[in-house]
Structure formats: structure tokens, C-alpha cells
Design a protein around this motif. Sequence first.
Motif, PDB file in Angstrom:
ATOM      1  N   ARG A 133      50.745  38.186  31.853  1.00 14.10           N
ATOM      2  CA  ARG A 133      50.303  38.067  30.462  1.00 14.10           C
ATOM      3  C   ARG A 133      51.072  39.039  29.575  1.00 14.10           C
TER       4      ARG A 133
ATOM      5  N   THR B 216      47.126  38.044  35.451  1.00 13.42           N
ATOM      6  CA  THR B 216      45.783  37.475  35.459  1.00 13.42           C
ATOM      7  C   THR B 216      45.355  37.059  36.862  1.00 13.42           C
TER       8      THR B 216
ATOM      9  N   SER C  96      39.430  37.219  38.479  1.00 18.25           N
ATOM     10  CA  SER C  96      40.280  36.147  37.994  1.00 18.25           C
ATOM     11  C   SER C  96      39.506  34.839  38.134  1.00 18.25           C
TER      12      SER C  96
ATOM     13  N   GLN D 118      41.955  33.062  33.845  1.00 21.09           N
ATOM     14  CA  GLN D 118      41.563  34.095  32.895  1.00 21.09           C
ATOM     15  C   GLN D 118      41.255  35.356  33.680  1.00 21.09           C
TER      16      GLN D 118
ATOM     17  N   HIS E 142      44.408  40.583  31.003  1.00 22.07           N
ATOM     18  CA  HIS E 142      45.462  39.986  30.186  1.00 22.07           C
ATOM     19  C   HIS E 142      46.166  40.999  29.286  1.00 22.07           C
TER      20      HIS E 142
ATOM     21  N   GLY F 166      39.744  39.613  29.988  1.00 18.71           N
ATOM     22  CA  GLY F 166      39.163  38.592  29.135  1.00 18.71           C
ATOM     23  C   GLY F 166      38.066  37.878  29.871  1.00 18.71           C
TER      24      GLY F 166
ATOM     25  N   ALA G  28      36.160  33.909  30.757  1.00 18.92           N
ATOM     26  CA  ALA G  28      36.429  32.483  30.938  1.00 18.92           C
ATOM     27  C   ALA G  28      35.128  31.725  30.741  1.00 18.92           C
TER      28      ALA G  28
END
Length: 128
Positions: free
Chosen positions: A41, A56, A97, A107, A110, A125, A127
Motif C-alpha cells: 500500500r 496489507t 488482513s 484490507q 495500509h 484500515g 473491511a
Amino acid sequence: MGSFSRRLAAAAAVAAVSAAAVPAAQAATVETVARGLDNPRSVSIGPDGAVYVANTGRAGRRCQGEGDEALCLGKTGRIVRVAADGTKSTVARGFASVGGPGGPFAQGVHGVSVAPDGTVFAVTGSAP
């Protein structure tokens, strides 16, 4: 001329001006510094000149749902340090992940940042 037509004409004019400016711009030089990363990322440059890369990951094998709706979870996210000579090392691993089977659209971690003292920070992040 309607609103859509005016916007389309304006977009075409901008595209024409942009296309004319492209030959005047200098070509960028691109160099591959690492291969074999896992859904990379963002990057950050450390005080030592090394490149730190947020990976990620590829999700995992624990999945719920089937087909396109499957959502898998794993701990495959990591931060990789790439030294000036191209040597890769993992500086942090085990980040969550989440993605499809095999890791598409994963996701997780990141973002990466390196402080002047060399401390590495990661941003994760979420998801669905």
C-alpha cells in the motif's frame, strides 16, 4: 446547450489542453526497489534511507460465505524494510488482513510512517 453538454465540452477542452502539455513534461524515471511484496500500500523513507512498505497481506484461510461473497481473515499483514542494497526484512508482522479467498481486495495495514528517531508506525484500515 444543456448543462450536460456544457460539462462535456469543458471536460473535452481540459483534456485537449492536458494532452498538449504532456509532450512538454519530462518523463519520470521509475526504478523497482522490491519484488514479492504482498498487496503493498504505502511507503515511507526512514532516516537511514531505507524504504518501509505497508503490506496489507493476503487475508487468510478462515472464511465465511461462499463464492464472491466469501470474506476471509488472517494475520498476513506486515511492514517490510527495503535497504538501499535491495535487502528486504520484516520489521513488524501479524497485522489482521481481511479479503476474498487468496487475498484479492484485501484490507488491513495500509499506511506506514517512520519518525526521525527510526520508530515505525503503522495505520490499519477496516473491511466490510
